[in-house]
Design a protein around this motif. Sequence first.
Motif, PDB file in Angstrom:
ATOM      1  N   ALA A 231     -25.191  -4.009   6.644  1.00 34.55           N
ATOM      2  CA  ALA A 231     -25.849  -4.755   7.722  1.00 34.55           C
ATOM      3  C   ALA A 231     -25.685  -6.258   7.502  1.00 34.55           C
ATOM      4  N   ASP A 232     -25.785  -6.703   6.245  1.00 32.51           N
ATOM      5  CA  ASP A 232     -25.581  -8.117   5.919  1.00 32.51           C
ATOM      6  C   ASP A 232     -24.152  -8.538   6.271  1.00 32.51           C
TER       7      ASP A 232
ATOM      8  N   GLN B 171     -22.204  -7.208   8.517  1.00 33.78           N
ATOM      9  CA  GLN B 171     -22.097  -7.222   9.975  1.00 33.78           C
ATOM     10  C   GLN B 171     -22.716  -8.490  10.554  1.00 33.78           C
ATOM     11  N   GLN B 172     -23.870  -8.893  10.041  1.00 34.92           N
ATOM     12  CA  GLN B 172     -24.512 -10.129  10.508  1.00 34.92           C
ATOM     13  C   GLN B 172     -23.628 -11.341  10.223  1.00 34.92           C
ATOM     14  N   ARG B 173     -23.006 -11.379   9.044  1.00 34.93           N
ATOM     15  CA  ARG B 173     -22.119 -12.488   8.702  1.00 34.93           C
ATOM     16  C   ARG B 173     -20.910 -12.529   9.626  1.00 34.93           C
TER      17      ARG B 173
ATOM     18  N   ARG C 144     -19.412 -15.718  16.522  1.00 34.62           N
ATOM     19  CA  ARG C 144     -20.140 -16.569  17.460  1.00 34.62           C
ATOM     20  C   ARG C 144     -19.712 -18.033  17.297  1.00 34.62           C
TER      21      ARG C 144
ATOM     22  N   GLU D  21     -20.738 -11.313  12.728  1.00 37.55           N
ATOM     23  CA  GLU D  21     -21.191 -11.723  14.055  1.00 37.55           C
ATOM     24  C   GLU D  21     -21.459 -13.215  14.118  1.00 37.55           C
ATOM     25  N   TYR D  22     -22.015 -13.774  13.061  1.00 33.14           N
ATOM     26  CA  TYR D  22     -22.262 -15.220  13.008  1.00 33.14           C
ATOM     27  C   TYR D  22     -20.947 -15.991  13.047  1.00 33.14           C
TER      28      TYR D  22
END
Length: 106
Positions: free
Chosen positions: A74-75, A77-79, A85, A81-82
């Motif tokens: 999950a970490d 994936q967040q990285r 973006r 996506e950031y």
Amino acid sequence: MTQTTTTEYKHILVNENNIPFIKGTSMKVVELITSIHAYGWSPEELHFQYPHLSMSQIYSALAYYWEHKEKIDADMQQRFEYAERLRLETGESPLAKRLRVEGLIK
């Protein structure tokens, strides 16, 4: 001073933000795992690419990852996506535009 917490993994500590990293380094477990996902590196190749890490540190990080896979995935994936973006917000670089106009990239 940064506050850390020990784990049951000999070479893994968790910082005040609850991010696991390899003791004696600034490398986060997620960074090591990202190298495996991106390049398919074996533990031996990780050691070759990151000679400051011992095989014991690498295997400790891998064991930690498999015990905490959902959270670390999950970490990652967040990285991703950031970064995506930011890439979209920033747009194409002047160099990429010029190379595209010159037909050197698609």
